[in-house]
Design an enzyme around this catalytic site. Structure first.
Site, PDB file in Angstrom:
ATOM      1  N   CYS A 144     -58.688 -27.098  11.633  1.00  0.00           N
ATOM      2  CA  CYS A 144     -59.258 -26.645  12.908  1.00  0.00           C
ATOM      3  C   CYS A 144     -58.315 -25.738  13.695  1.00  0.00           C
ATOM      4  O   CYS A 144     -58.761 -24.976  14.550  1.00  0.00           O
ATOM      5  CB  CYS A 144     -59.654 -27.852  13.757  1.00  0.00           C
ATOM      6  SG  CYS A 144     -60.956 -28.876  13.024  1.00  0.00           S
ATOM      7  N   ALA A 145     -57.026 -25.814  13.431  1.00  0.00           N
ATOM      8  CA  ALA A 145     -56.054 -24.965  14.137  1.00  0.00           C
ATOM      9  C   ALA A 145     -55.965 -23.567  13.540  1.00  0.00           C
ATOM     10  O   ALA A 145     -55.337 -22.678  14.117  1.00  0.00           O
ATOM     11  CB  ALA A 145     -54.672 -25.618  14.115  1.00  0.00           C
TER      12      ALA A 145
END
Length: 362
Positions: A144-145
């Site tokens: 997700c980063a």
């Protein structure tokens, strides 16, 4: 300085509503009915109404080998990457005219839901008229980063080479990782939260001749910061087994926002001479409803400042790295005023945090 001048997306064709997924999942999930019924409220509490997938609902009820999943990933990732890039370079909402593929100097390809060698970005080169000297940076495993990290790396490159043109492409086909025979609660939560998402962003250095093609005031990337919490490898990520990727998704994530992320964002805002009260909105990756609420608690601000994060979560679910660019696209479409300041934020495996200071500029 580095400018984000366009964002494009590609939406998979199978759109499934949460109520239909909930009804289907309870019949294929390998747990006692009483336990499944105890977990089903997760679908209502996720603040997700619909999601898009590259496979139909019936696919989830069948067994799939790792090879089957990954072959589908390679095929669909390439197709949707091209669609997102086409949309980005031809987006007349953001651009006065098309940016030619020959103008691209670097492609940063971000993904964590499949593997390919040659990488998907190399395959893209064979499908569109990119130059053969394009620099390619495939980035895998940031979860997700990854969207925030990809944009930060593009900013750093265009600061070093101010006439450069960079594409950041994020492709996450989360549906292909769902394992119906995985008994763990995190797998059940993942089935209620994650969707497939593809996005692409065009980043130009301050001396790029293509800056004249932008149609509006656009976000300028000022500074970025990355932070890793050591000893937290088990918070989110993948376990790899014979069936493919098995999701790791700890319940401690919201509490880490209120501790680890609070320290990171507080220090970053102070260093940038910013106050959350003077930031009108946040370009935040919606890891989930509880994560967004934890952001609000840390920053002491209302949910209105995260309205597009909630909207994207509602209509698409958590699409891992691609999500934050979907959120950015929504804020850009509102045509912000000159000088508007914002903060891009995303959390990922490691446990890690990515922050990026944005200022809308001509």
């Amino acid at each position: 300085m580095s400018f984000i001048t366009s964002v494009g997306v590609s939406l998979p064709k199978f759109e499934l509503h949460q109520k239909d997924i909930k009804s289907f999942i309870q019949h294929i999930f390998p747990r006692e009915r009483r336990e499944v019924e105890r977990l089903l409220p997760v679908f209502e509490h996720a603040s997700v109404e619909k999601r898009q997938f590259v496979v139909p609902m019936e696919w989830f009820g069948k067994d799939h080998t790792f090879q089957d999943r990954n072959d589908t990933y390679v095929d669909q990732a390439l197709k949707h990457s091209l669609h997102a890039v086409d949309d980005c370079l031809n987006n007349d909402k953001f651009l006065q005219k098309q940016i030619p593929y020959e103008a691209i100097d670097m492609v940063i390809f971000v993904s964590s839901t499949g593997i390919a060698t040659p990488t998907i970005d190399a395959r893209m080169m064979n499908e569109r008229p990119f130059r053969d000297d394009v620099k390619r940076v495939p980035v895998w495993g940031l979860g997700c980063a990854g969207g925030g990290a990809g944009m930060s790396r593009a900013m750093e490159y265009t600061k070093a080479y101010p006439d450069a043109v960079v594409l950041v492409v994020c492709v996450e086909l989360c549906s292909l990782t769902f394992q119906k025979n995985d008994h763990r609660k995190s797998n059940f939560i993942g089935s209620a939260l994650f969707g497939d998402g593809i996005s692409a962003a065009l980043v130009l250095g301050e001396q790029s001749p293509y800056l004249s093609q932008k149609r509006m005031i656009v976000p300028k990337m000022q500074t970025a910061s990355s932070k890793l919490k050591k000893g937290a490898l088990d918070v989110m990520g993948w376990n790899i087994n014979n069936d493919g990727f098995q999701v790791v998704f700890a319940r401690s994530i919201p509490s880490l926002v209120e501790s680890f992320w609070k320290d990171h964002v507080t220090a970053f805002l102070e260093k940038s001479n910013l106050s959350p009260h003077n930031i009108p909105f946040f370009v935040a990756h919606p890891g989930g409803k509880k994560v967004l609420q934890a952001y609000e608690e840390v920053l002491q601000c209302s949910s209105d400042k995260f309205k597009h994060s909630y909207e994207v979560l509602k209509n698409h679910g958590n699409m891992s790295s691609a999500t934050v660019l979907h959120v950015l696209k929504k804020w850009m479409e509102e045509e912000q005023e000159m000088g508007t300041t914002s903060l891009m934020a995303a959390l990922g495996p490691g446990f890690s945090s990515e922050l990026l200071h944005l200022e809308w500029s001509s």
